[in-house]
Write a protein that holds these residues in place. Structure first.
Motif, PDB file in Angstrom:
ATOM      1  N   MET A  17      29.416  39.782  50.567  1.00  0.00           N
ATOM      2  CA  MET A  17      29.125  41.258  49.954  1.00  0.00           C
ATOM      3  C   MET A  17      30.313  41.911  50.135  1.00  0.00           C
ATOM      4  N   PHE A  18      31.024  41.877  51.453  1.00  0.00           N
ATOM      5  CA  PHE A  18      31.981  42.442  52.186  1.00  0.00           C
ATOM      6  C   PHE A  18      33.248  42.351  51.091  1.00  0.00           C
ATOM      7  N   ASN A  19      33.542  40.953  50.836  1.00  0.00           N
ATOM      8  CA  ASN A  19      34.648  40.794  49.756  1.00  0.00           C
ATOM      9  C   ASN A  19      34.521  41.590  48.471  1.00  0.00           C
ATOM     10  N   THR A  20      33.214  41.603  47.823  1.00  0.00           N
ATOM     11  CA  THR A  20      32.992  42.587  46.752  1.00  0.00           C
ATOM     12  C   THR A  20      33.236  43.571  46.939  1.00  0.00           C
ATOM     13  N   TRP A  21      32.699  44.188  48.023  1.00  0.00           N
ATOM     14  CA  TRP A  21      33.045  45.947  48.329  1.00  0.00           C
ATOM     15  C   TRP A  21      34.628  45.975  48.342  1.00  0.00           C
ATOM     16  N   VAL A  22      35.286  45.430  49.375  1.00  0.00           N
ATOM     17  CA  VAL A  22      36.754  45.399  49.567  1.00  0.00           C
ATOM     18  C   VAL A  22      37.509  45.498  48.367  1.00  0.00           C
ATOM     19  N   GLU A  23      37.283  44.249  47.383  1.00  0.00           N
ATOM     20  CA  GLU A  23      38.206  44.202  46.320  1.00  0.00           C
ATOM     21  C   GLU A  23      37.814  44.762  45.068  1.00  0.00           C
ATOM     22  N   GLU A  24      36.567  45.433  44.990  1.00  0.00           N
ATOM     23  CA  GLU A  24      35.973  46.015  43.854  1.00  0.00           C
ATOM     24  C   GLU A  24      35.482  47.593  43.953  1.00  0.00           C
ATOM     25  N   LEU A  25      35.186  47.940  45.045  1.00  0.00           N
ATOM     26  CA  LEU A  25      34.452  49.080  45.256  1.00  0.00           C
ATOM     27  C   LEU A  25      35.327  50.052  46.280  1.00  0.00           C
ATOM     28  N   ALA A  26      36.610  49.814  46.667  1.00  0.00           N
ATOM     29  CA  ALA A  26      37.369  50.570  47.404  1.00  0.00           C
ATOM     30  C   ALA A  26      36.781  50.963  48.856  1.00  0.00           C
ATOM     31  N   LEU A  27      36.326  49.990  49.318  1.00  0.00           N
ATOM     32  CA  LEU A  27      35.536  50.217  50.642  1.00  0.00           C
ATOM     33  C   LEU A  27      36.846  50.677  51.642  1.00  0.00           C
ATOM     34  N   ILE A  28      37.676  49.763  51.910  1.00  0.00           N
ATOM     35  CA  ILE A  28      38.576  49.950  52.920  1.00  0.00           C
ATOM     36  C   ILE A  28      40.193  49.980  52.175  1.00  0.00           C
ATOM     37  N   PRO A  29      40.548  51.165  51.769  1.00  0.00           N
ATOM     38  CA  PRO A  29      41.921  50.988  51.040  1.00  0.00           C
ATOM     39  C   PRO A  29      42.983  50.745  52.051  1.00  0.00           C
ATOM     40  N   ASP A  30      42.979  50.713  53.124  1.00  0.00           N
ATOM     41  CA  ASP A  30      44.139  50.400  54.137  1.00  0.00           C
ATOM     42  C   ASP A  30      43.879  48.637  54.289  1.00  0.00           C
ATOM     43  N   LEU A  31      43.213  48.123  53.739  1.00  0.00           N
ATOM     44  CA  LEU A  31      42.736  46.472  53.405  1.00  0.00           C
ATOM     45  C   LEU A  31      43.169  46.189  52.084  1.00  0.00           C
ATOM     46  N   PHE A  32      42.747  46.771  51.227  1.00  0.00           N
ATOM     47  CA  PHE A  32      42.761  46.367  49.910  1.00  0.00           C
ATOM     48  C   PHE A  32      42.882  47.423  48.904  1.00  0.00           C
ATOM     49  N   SER A  33      43.901  47.616  48.037  1.00  0.00           N
ATOM     50  CA  SER A  33      44.130  48.706  47.104  1.00  0.00           C
ATOM     51  C   SER A  33      45.060  48.263  46.266  1.00  0.00           C
TER      52      SER A  33
END
Length: 710
Positions: A338-354
Motif C-alpha cells: 500500500m505504501f508503495n502505491t501511495w508513494v509512486e502514484e499518489l504523491a505521498l512523500i515527494p522527497d522520496l518519489f517525484s
C-alpha cells in the motif's frame, strides 16, 4: 488551518475469526519490532482485554473450553488542529474521548456506525477463464480491442442455468437483483453510543434492528433494511453450523473506543437435492459455499454538550482468517504494498518519489525501513523447515546492525536480494525473500519502494533515527504491517487491490488523510425490504466507490480451502522446471513448526533442545476422514480433503516467542525461540518422547509424476 479535523484510526483494521465468544485486541505494535531490550520481547502480539498495551501470553489464545478466541479490531478518534496536508502530518493529532474539550465545547458522546457485509458469492472468480491471469491483470483492457475479458462469475449456475461457468465472466450478471439479494450476506448498519453500558453488545445478525445516523446527527431506525443471510434464501447443509451473524461491536470500558469482533470461522453450503453438502474441490473458488468473513465502514459522529456535532473521517474493518503467528513479520506486508502505491502514484512523500522517479538524496530510517526486512526473514525460519545453511543465512540477516558497514557485511547485494525491477530475478529461487511469488512471478520480491530504501542504506544513505509518526498514523501503519503482502493468490487479509489507486480516496490532502478507502456514502433512509440495498460496488481499475463487503469478495470462498492449500508448492510459473518446494505465506500460514511439548531442558548447561519439527496442520490420526499425510511431499502439511479442514481449522496451534511461554522447569524458553503452543491436534510421541507421525522433510522436493485421478 482553523477547523479541527477528526479521523478514525486505524484507517483499516482487522478482526480475525475464532470459534469462541471470548476475544483479545488486535496487535497495535508491529510484528518483529523489538519492544523491550531487557526481555527481548517482539511486537505483533494481540493485547489483553481491558488493558492499553499488555501483550497476551501462551495461555491466552484459547478460552476455558479450548476454543480459539477471536481477535477484535479497536478503533479510536483523533483530532487534528494544525497542518494535516503532509505525511507524516505536521500536526501529530490527539485522541478524543468523552469529556475532552474541542475549542469551547465538551465532548458529550460519540456515535459509532458500522455496516458489515460479505459479497464473495456475487463476484468474479479469482482466476481468469484461461487460468493464466490472476490479480490486477484480469481486469485490464485488451490493448488491441479495448475490451476487458473478466474472470468467470462465481455461482454462475445458480440464477442463470444456461450460462457457461467456464466462459469469461459477464459483469451484467452481477447486477441481477436476485443475485444481489440472495448471494450477498448483508447484516446492515448498526449504531452504538460511547456512553452505552459497558455490557452492551450489538450483534450483526438478522434479529438486531438496523440503525443509522442521519445528516442531522440523529439516530434513526432502518426498519425496512433488507438484511440477508444464507438460510433466508436456501436450504443449507446441516453438517455445518449455520451462519447467523457476522460479528458484534461494543464499547471499550472507560475509553469510549469502539471494539468490533468478527465471525466464528464458519463455512456452510447450499444443500444438494439429496440434502448433502456441495462439493469443495477448488483451493479458492467453491460455488454454493458461504463463510462468515466480512468487511465494512466504521464511521462516527462526535456529539457536544450543546447538542451540536462533528462528522469524523471514517475507517474500515475487515474480518478474516485467524492470526496463527502474530509475531512473525512478512518480508512484504500489506503496508509495504500500500505504501508503495501511495508513494509512486499518489504523491505521498515527494522527497522520496517525484516526477516518476525515486530521489537519491532521500535517507531512509534504518530502524523503520531497513531492519524490518531482515527481521522478517529471520522470524520466518521458525515457521519453515530449512537446512542448516538456510538457518545460518536467516540468523545472519538478523545480525545486521545500523553500525555495520553495509558493503562489508553484504559484499554481493545483488546476489542476496531479489530485484523487483529485474524480471529475470523473478525466476531464481536462491535469493531473498525465500518464498513463492505473486501472480506471474515465480518468487517473491520486495516492493520497489522497499528495494530502493534498502539500496540507499547499502550505499551509505540512511539515518539511525526512527521515523516520527503521530499516534493515529502509527496505528494505520502498524496494523497493515501485521498483514500478508507480496503474494496475493489471493492472500489472507487483503489482496492485490491495495495496489489500485481507484480503491482509495485520492483527495487525501483534504480532511481525509492518506490510506482511506474511496467509500460510497450510503443513504439508509431509502432502504426497502424488497430491494437489495448494496450494489456490485468496487471493481479494480474502475471508478466505482467502495461498499460494505467489497474487500472480502476478492478472497477465497470459503477462506478455509485457501489456507489449507497454501503450505508448500512448486514455483508457478516454473520455467526452469524446479521441483524444490517453497512456502506460500510462512508468516501468516506456518508450515513446519517446533511444538513446545517436544522441547527438553538440559539441567547441566541450562539450555533447551527444540526437538523435531512437525507440520502445523497435521491431522489427528483418527482415520481417513482426517487425513493429512500424503505420499507426495507437495501435498503434505494440509488436509487431503478441503471439508476436513473446515471441520478442524480450530485445532491449529499458535507461534509465540519463548519469553511469553511459561516453562515447567521454572524458567522460560528465551526470547530467541518461537514455538508452537495450544495446538489441539493429537501428537504422536514415541518411547523416547520424540514427536513422530507427520515426518517433516528438510527443504523437500516434489514428486514430479503423480497418478491422474480418473
Amino acid at each position: 488551518m482553523s477547523k479541527t479535523v477528526f479521523r478514525v484510526h486505524p484507517a483499516i483494521n482487522f478482526a480475525r475469526v475464532g470459534n469462541s465468544e471470548d476475544y483479545y485486541i488486535a496487535p497495535e505494535t508491529a510484528a518483529g519490532e523489538l519492544l523491550d531490550e531487557k526481555t527481548g520481547l517482539f511486537g505483533g502480539l494481540p493485547i489483553k482485554v481491558g488493558t492499553e498495551n499488555t501483550p497476551i501470553d501462551s495461555t491466552d489464545f484459547r478460552d476455558a473450553e479450548h476454543k480459539v478466541k477471536r481477535q477484535a479490531a479497536r478503533f479510536r478518534i483523533f483530532a487534528y488542529d494544525g497542518d494535516y496536508t503532509t505525511y507524516p502530518s505536521t500536526d501529530q493529532g490527539r485522541e478524543v474521548k468523552i469529556g475532552d474539550k474541542v475549542g469551547a465545547k465538551t465532548v458529550k458522546d460519540i456515535l459509532w456506525t458500522v455496516h458489515l457485509a460479505n459479497k464473495k458469492n456475487n463476484f468474479f472468480k479469482i482466476t481468469s477463464a484461461n487460468g493464466e491471469e490472476e490479480g490486477i491483470q484480469a481486469y485490464e483492457k485488451d490493448p488491441v480491442t479495448g475490451q476487458i475479458i473478466y474472470p468467470p462469475i462465481r455461482n454462475a449456475e445458480i440464477f442463470n442455468p444456461i450460462h457457461n461457468p467456464d466462459a469469461p465472466g459477464n459483469p451484467d450478471m452481477l447486477h441481477s437483483l436476485e443475485r444481489l439479494s440472495k448471494l450477498v450476506i448483508d447484516a446492515g448498519p448498526r449504531v452504538l453510543s460511547s456512553s452505552a453500558s459497558n455490557s452492551t453488545v450489538v450483534n450483526f445478525d438478522a434479529i438486531t434492528p438496523c440503525e443509522f445516523v442521519n445528516p442531522m446527527g440523529e439516530v434513526m431506525q432502518a426498519a425496512d433494511y433488507p438484511v440477508s443471510f444464507p438460510s433466508d434464501h436456501f436450504s443449507m447443509t446441516t453438517k455445518n453450523d449455520p451462519i447467523t451473524t457476522l460479528g458484534q461491536m461494543r464499547i471499550e470500558t472507560g475509553t469510549g473506543r469502539l471494539i468490533v469482533t468478527g465471525g466464528y470461522g464458519l463455512a456452510n453450503g447450499i444443500a444438494t437435492s439429496a440434502g448433502n453438502a456441495p462439493s469443495m474441490t477448488n483451493p479458492i473458488d467453491n460455488d454454493s459455499w458461504f463463510d462468515d468473513t466480512c468487511d465494512g465502514p466504521v464511521n462516527a459522529n462526535i456529539v457536544y454538550d450543546d447538542n451540536s456535532f462533528d462528522t469524523v473521517v471514517g475507517g474500515w474493518v475487515v474480518s478474516t482468517d485467524p492470526g496463527y503467528a502474530p509475531q512473525t513479520r512478512n518480508v512484504v506486508s500489506v503496508w509495504d504494498d500500500m505504501f508503495n502505491t501511495w508513494v509512486e502514484e499518489l504523491a505521498l512523500i515527494p522527497d522520496l518519489f517525484s516526477s516518476g522517479q525515486y530521489e537519491t538524496s532521500y535517507e531512509p530510517s534504518f530502524t523503520s525501513d531497513i531492519l524490518p526486512v531482515f527481521h522478517a526473514a529471520f522470524l520466518q525460519r521458525w515457521n519453515t523447515n530449512l537446512p542448516s545453511a538456510g538457518v545460518d543465512g536467516h540468523n545472519f540477516v538478523k545480525s545486521i546492525q545500523s553500525s555495520d558497514d553495509p558493503k562489508a557485511k553484504i559484499p554481493d547485494f545483488e546476489g542476496l536480494i531479489r530485484n523487483p525491477n529485474n524480471t529475470e530475478d523473478h525466476d531464481t529461487g536462491v535469493k531473498m525473500p525465500l518464498s513463492l511469488g505473486d501472480a506471474t512471478k515465480s518468487f517473491l520480491s520486495l516492493s520497489k519502494t522497499q528495494y530502493f530504501l534498502l539500496k540507499q542504506w547499502y550505499n551509505g544513505q540512511s539515518i539511525n533515527a526512527k521515523a516520527i509518526l503521530g499516534a493515529g498514523e502509527k496505528l494505520d501503519k502498524v496494523v497493515l504491517e501485521n498483514c500478508l503482502g507480496g503474494r496475493y493468490s489471493p492472500g489472507i487479509d487483503l489482496t492485490f487491490i491495495v495496489r489500485d489507486v481507484n480503491l482509495y480516496n485520492q483527495n487525501w490532502k483534504s480532511a481525509a488523510g492518506p490510506f482511506r478507502l474511496n467509500e460510497e456514502p450510503l443513504d439508509y433512509s431509502r432502504a426497502k425490504k424488497e430491494i437489495p440495498f448494496l450494489g456490485v460496488g468496487y471493481i479494480p481499475l474502475q471508478t466505482a466507490l467502495v461498499e460494505p463487503g467489497d474487500l472480502c469478495k476478492f478472497m477465497s470462498q470459503p477462506w478455509h480451502s485457501d489456507y489449507n492449500s497454501c503450505a508448500v508448492h512448486e514455483p508457478d510459473p516454473n520455467p526452469r522446471q524446479n521441483n524444490t518446494l517453497y512456502w506460500s505465506w510462512p508468516a501468516q500460514r506456518p508450515v513446519q513448526v517446533y511444538p513446545v511439548g517436544a522441547c527438553t531442558y538440559n539441567t547441566l548447561n541450562n539450555t533447551w533442545n527444540l526437538g523435531g519439527q512437525v507440520f502445523s496442520v497435521r491431522g489427528d490420526g483418527l482415520g481417513d476422514e482426517n487425513e493429512t499425510h500424503s505420499d507426495y511431499p507437495q501435498d503434505e502439511g494440509r488436509y487431503q480433503l478441503y471439508p476436513d479442514f473446515v471441520a478442524n481449522w480450530h485445532k491449529i496451534g499458535f507461534i509465540i516467542q519463548g519469553c511469553q511461554i511459561s516453562a515447567n522447569q521454572g524458567g522460560n524458553y528465551g526470547a530467541d525461540k518461537f514455538l508452537e503452543v495450544s495446538s489441539r491436534f493429537v501428537p504422536s510421541v514415541n518411547d523416547e518422547g520424540v514427536f513422530s507421525g507427520d515426518v517433516v522433510q528438510t527443504w523437500p522436493t516434489s514428486v514430479i509424476s503423480k497418478p491422474v485421478d480418473r
